[in-house]
Design an enzyme around this catalytic site. Structure first.
Site, PDB file in Angstrom:
ATOM      1  N   SER A 257      -1.786 -20.186   8.519  1.00 21.71           N
ATOM      2  CA  SER A 257      -3.046 -18.865   8.348  1.00 21.71           C
ATOM      3  C   SER A 257      -3.772 -18.669   9.449  1.00 21.71           C
ATOM      4  O   SER A 257      -4.369 -17.765   9.684  1.00 21.71           O
ATOM      5  CB  SER A 257      -3.846 -19.192   7.097  1.00 21.71           C
ATOM      6  OG  SER A 257      -4.680 -20.197   7.235  1.00 21.71           O
TER       7      SER A 257
ATOM      8  N   LYS B 291     -10.756 -21.233   8.206  1.00 20.06           N
ATOM      9  CA  LYS B 291     -10.845 -19.874   8.234  1.00 20.06           C
ATOM     10  C   LYS B 291     -12.023 -19.364   9.207  1.00 20.06           C
ATOM     11  O   LYS B 291     -13.076 -20.001   9.442  1.00 20.06           O
ATOM     12  CB  LYS B 291     -11.011 -18.930   6.942  1.00 20.06           C
ATOM     13  CG  LYS B 291      -9.979 -19.414   5.811  1.00 20.06           C
ATOM     14  CD  LYS B 291      -8.643 -18.599   6.386  1.00 20.06           C
ATOM     15  CE  LYS B 291      -7.589 -18.824   5.187  1.00 20.06           C
ATOM     16  NZ  LYS B 291      -7.204 -20.086   5.235  1.00 20.06           N
TER      17      LYS B 291
END
Length: 206
Positions: free
Chosen positions: A123, A160
């Site tokens: 990701s 993230k």
């Protein structure tokens, strides 16, 4: 390691500082702009020289493909702990989460790293954080918008880019295949475990 020229030392310090401030290495264009090079190609030549001297690793195919290498010396309980799977409800640095210890000088990162986290998934691949990498993490409890964080959302740990708007937090991936994770702090739990301060390739030699 062979000695660095003053210019090479300046670039290496810029890379470390950029990782500390933003969670990712600079692009060639950013290096050229900050240090007054006429083109990104000039920065590339200095990066190649740093790679030859073992100071960095260059990953092809990405503008931010710069990593700081390290070697493991032994598995004694010193150095930085490598965190594997994290059990729900347990502190991330609980002893049962530690897979092994790496002989890494925490001060090679800015700010200094407190632990390493094994990266799972792709990701964050667009900023050079890849499956199987070891992410160097500086433990903090708060983050600023734009920083790359290790966050725990309802006991799931993720890496993230952090963004907070009022009572909402958005955890953004650096991969167009993933949607942001939206966290409503009015009823969801979010804990910042730390800031990403560097990436180490998890090769067989490490």
């Amino acid at each position: 390691m062979r000695p660095l020229t003053p210019r090479q030392a300046e670039i290496l310090e810029l890379i470390k500082r950029n990782i500390a401030e933003t969670g990712m290495p600079p692009t060639r264009a950013e290096i050229a702009t900050r240090l007054g090079f006429k083109s990104a190609n000039a920065a590339e030549e200095h990066l190649k020289a740093l790679a030859k001297k073992g100071c960095i690793e260059i990953m092809p195919g990405t503008s931010r493909g710069i990593r700081l290498p390290v070697e493991e010396e032994d598995n004694s309980e010193s150095g930085l702990p490598l965190i594997g799977q994290v059990a729900a409800g347990e502190p991330i640095l609980a002893q049962e989460h530690v897979e092994q210890y790496y002989q890494v000088d925490p001060s090679m990162f800015h700010p200094a790293a407190n632990f390493l986290l094994r990266v799972r998934g792709d990701s964050m691949k667009n900023i050079g954080i890849l499956e199987g990498d070891l992410l160097a993490v500086h433990k903090v409890q708060q983050a600023r918008n734009g920083q790359v964080v290790v966050a725990r959302v309802d006991d799931d740990v993720t890496v993230k880019r952090f963004e907070k708007k009022g009572n909402l937090v958005y955890l953004h991936a650096e991969n167009e295949d993933y949607s942001p994770i939206k966290v409503d702090l009015s009823f969801q739990s979010l804990t910042i475990e730390g800031l990403a301060v560097g990436v180490i390739r998890n090769g067989d030699w490490l």
